[in-house]
Design an enzyme around this catalytic site. Structure first.
Site, short mmCIF file in Angstrom:
data_model
loop_
_atom_site.label_atom_id
_atom_site.label_comp_id
_atom_site.label_asym_id
_atom_site.label_seq_id
_atom_site.Cartn_x
_atom_site.Cartn_y
_atom_site.Cartn_z
N HIS A 150 0.83 -1.20 0.00
CA HIS A 150 0.00 0.00 0.00
C HIS A 150 0.86 1.25 0.00
CE1 HIS A 150 0.41 0.87 4.40
NE2 HIS A 150 0.37 -0.45 4.55
N ASP A 185 -0.10 4.37 1.16
CA ASP A 185 -0.38 5.37 2.18
C ASP A 185 0.37 5.10 3.47
OD1 ASP A 185 -2.18 3.09 2.31
OD2 ASP A 185 -3.18 4.12 3.96
N ASP A 194 6.39 0.80 6.89
CA ASP A 194 4.99 0.43 6.63
C ASP A 194 4.36 1.42 5.67
OD1 ASP A 194 2.46 -0.63 6.82
OD2 ASP A 194 2.05 0.16 8.81
N GLU A 208 -5.02 1.87 3.11
CA GLU A 208 -4.97 0.71 4.00
C GLU A 208 -4.95 1.14 5.45
OE1 GLU A 208 -3.18 -2.59 6.38
OE2 GLU A 208 -2.46 -0.51 6.09
N GLU A 209 -4.34 2.28 5.73
CA GLU A 209 -4.22 2.74 7.11
C GLU A 209 -5.51 3.38 7.64
OE1 GLU A 209 -1.88 1.76 8.72
OE2 GLU A 209 -0.03 1.69 7.58
N ASP A 259 0.79 -10.25 0.39
CA ASP A 259 0.73 -8.85 0.82
C ASP A 259 1.67 -8.66 2.00
OD1 ASP A 259 -0.02 -6.20 1.00
OD2 ASP A 259 -2.12 -6.59 1.54
N HIS A 314 3.99 3.15 13.06
CA HIS A 314 2.97 4.11 13.49
C HIS A 314 3.42 4.93 14.69
CE1 HIS A 314 -0.48 1.46 11.62
NE2 HIS A 314 0.56 1.59 10.83
#
Length: 597
Positions: free
Chosen positions: A190, A192, A225, A259-260, A288, A566
């Site tokens: 992903h 984002d 990520d 996705e986030e 994935d 994160h």
């Protein structure tokens, strides 16, 4: 608890000397039979020609190592029946290409190219928010256009050679058309990242969107990520194109962009496009982002997730008559809400260590190969394979040993949001709380909802409240109303469980081992591959209609992540870029050569 039983594996080779005593205790006739089967298998393997390849393909994935009894942990190259290991799978048809690229990936020039590529991608702040509006209405999505420009400038060969489709403006589909009609497969990632809290920017060692390389780490939000996976996949494909590789099986890259947050604008639209283009059950497998490598007491485990827990946020809303605080009722809406919250927290969901569940499979792998595993627990895990009493005791021991098992074996609940009241001298007319649930692999959204109805209906009756649960009237009452609802409509069932047997799982496992064992930094060391249950959710939940074989794995060590995901100071170890590209390359070549449908 008795002595551990012999590990009667199906692997080739002789019994390890370390476990001769266990082997010698087996009946002589059984030993003769087992060894005869091994010899026959080897003869069949040696005698197979190309005409018999579909029949004789299995030995290529033949379980690794020799047979031995379980006395302590097994070394990674010895097989266990409770945690089957397939041997490393190096490409054969494209062996020379694979070896040439192994050399290229180890060069300083390639390392610098990879560092630059990830740094450039990180420098674009592709943040997605929970309150993002639809594409075309919310200007915050526009930053993804800049990332697309960066990717096209970094990988012009990929853009020129593959068919590129933009779905819902910012979703990316790359199609590398194969020469055969074999089912396509998907590599996903992903674009984002989670937003950076402006109040924490000063705590970063380097600006969160600097993409700075300090000689070891590449700094910035998204470096771990998930832009590292995206960039490594594109680097692998670019390298294969540069070498003139042309696939037999169609490869699809699917890159979502929310996705986030909700996953609706990105993967949700990508999945719809792919299903309309290829049809249901049209994909051989999908890989994935996911869990990583981890070193436990000197044994390295790779942990691809084969399933994900479900998800449900339940809002509990209490409504009562207002009034002046000088004449209060026995319980305000906030006080009543507290009763419902207490009922939820006082009645946690029961754990269940099912033999058919992923946590049980994971536990068996740890018991077989983890050198740090308590010996009595190792023996108990072996007995639990067939002994119900041992299974019950094992569950109790695991729950007592590690809080992670509570999360893995049952549905979790966490009261995360509470609000109510507007003024200190006014009775609150409304109060609400949101309970976050991660639904166990063996449960469902419906089962969770019914559990809450059964649990909270008596509380509603006790306080004369009408209960409306998920759109249905459950109880009547004259003192107010309590509503149970799906907060933000984000309910998600637990994912289907990917089979762990010969086929896509064996191919993934063999590719992981091949990349790991051929790495110049690992000195031919071995790795154990074990199935894992993801406690969070990825974009894969949008792709269930496309394939039964969904894996979630990122080819990095947990130590390649500087400070977690994160959070402040997200950074990625540069050396892991090369190793990840090595894995994706071998995986692509192995899938391309495979006899999967």
């Amino acid at each position: 608890m008795g002595l551990p039983q012999p590990d009667l594996c199906k692997a080739t080779g002789r019994a390890s000397r370390k476990h001769d005593s266990s082997w010698s205790r087996l009946p002589f006739a059984f030993r003769v039979l087992l060894c005869s089967l091994v010899v026959i298998s080897l003869v069949l393997y040696k005698s197979c020609g190309s005409a018999f390849l579909p029949i004789c393909h299995l030995p290529r994935f033949w379980l690794a190592g020799s047979c031995s009894g379980l006395a302590g942990s097994l070394p990674p190259d010895v097989n266990s029946t409770t945690c089957p290991q397939w041997a490393a799978l190096q490409p054969t048809k494209h062996r020379g290409l694979s070896e040439d690229l192994d050399v290229a990936y180890n060069s300083e020039d390639f390392k610098q190219k990879a560092i630059q590529a990830l740094g450039d991608a990180v420098r674009v702040p592709t943040e997605s928010y929970d309150d993002n509006g639809p594409v075309g209405e919310d200007s915050r999505w526009d930053t993804f256009a800049e990332l697309h420009q960066v990717l096209q400038a970094t990988f012009p060969r990929v853009y020129e050679s593959l068919n590129v489709t933009k779905v819902n403006t910012y979703g990316l589909i790359f199609q590398w058309q194969g020469s055969t009609t074999a089912k396509p497969y998907i590599l996903a990632a992903h674009q984002d990242v989670v937003p950076v809290d402006g109040q924490t920017v000063k705590e970063w060692k380097h600006d969160p969107y600097s993409g700075h390389y300090d000689g070891t780490w590449i700094w910035g939000r998204g470096s771990c990520d998930d832009k590292s996976d995206l960039v490594r996949q594109l680097l692998a494909i670019d390298s294969l194109l540069k070498q003139g590789f042309s696939p037999a099986r169609t490869l699809i890259l699917a890159y979502g962009f929310d996705e986030e947050s909700k996953g609706i604008e990105g993967a949700g639209h990508l999945a719809q496009y792919l299903e309309e283009t290829y049809g249901r059950d049209s994909i051989a497998l999908l890989l994935d982002e996911g869990d990583l490598y981890t070193d436990i007491g000197g044994t390295v485990f790779a942990t691809p997730s084969i399933s994900e827990k479900g998800y449900l946020d339940v809002q509990i809303t209490l409504s009562t008559l207002g009034g002046h605080s000088s004449i209060p009722p026995s319980h305000t809406s906030i006080g009543l809400l507290s009763r419902f919250i207490a009922a939820v927290e006082d009645n946690p969901h029961p754990a269940d260590l099912s033999r058919t569940g992923t946590p049980f499979a994971m536990t068996q792998c740890l018991a077989a190969y983890n050198p740090m595993y308590p010996e009595d627990l190792r023996v108990l895990a072996r007995k639990a394979v067939t002994d119900d009493g041992a299974l019950k005791v094992l569950q109790e021991r695991l729950l007592a040993s590690d809080p992670l098992y509570k999360a893995m074996l049952g549905t979790t609940q966490a009261v995360d949001l509470v609000e109510g009241g507007v003024k200190v001298n006014a009775l609150p007319e409304r109060a609400s709380a949101v309970v976050n649930h991660r639904i166990a692999e063996h449960s469902s959204v419906g089962e969770l909802q019914q559990h809450l109805i059964d649990l909270l209906a008596p509380v509603a009756v006790k306080y004369d409240l009408a209960l409306v649960a998920f759109g249905n009237n459950v109880t009547c009452g004259g003192s107010g109303q309590v509503i149970l609802s799906d907060f933000l409509g984000a309910a998600l069932e637990p994912s289907p469980v990917t089979p762990t047997e010969y086929g896509p799982w064996a191919l993934l496992q063999g590719s992981i081992k091949a990349a790991f064992e051929s790495s110049p930094t690992r000195n031919s060391s071995k790795v154990v591959v074990m199935p894992y249950l993801s406690l969070g959710n990825t974009d894969t939940h949008s792709y269930w209609n496309l394939t039964n074989h969904i894996f979630r794995f990122s080819p990095s060590f947990d130590t390649d992540v500087y400070n977690g995901l994160h959070t402040v100071n997200e950074a990625y170890r540069a050396d892991s870029l090369n190793e990840g590209v090595r894995f994706y390359t071998k995986f692509i070549l192995n899938v391309d050569e495979s006899d999967l449908p």
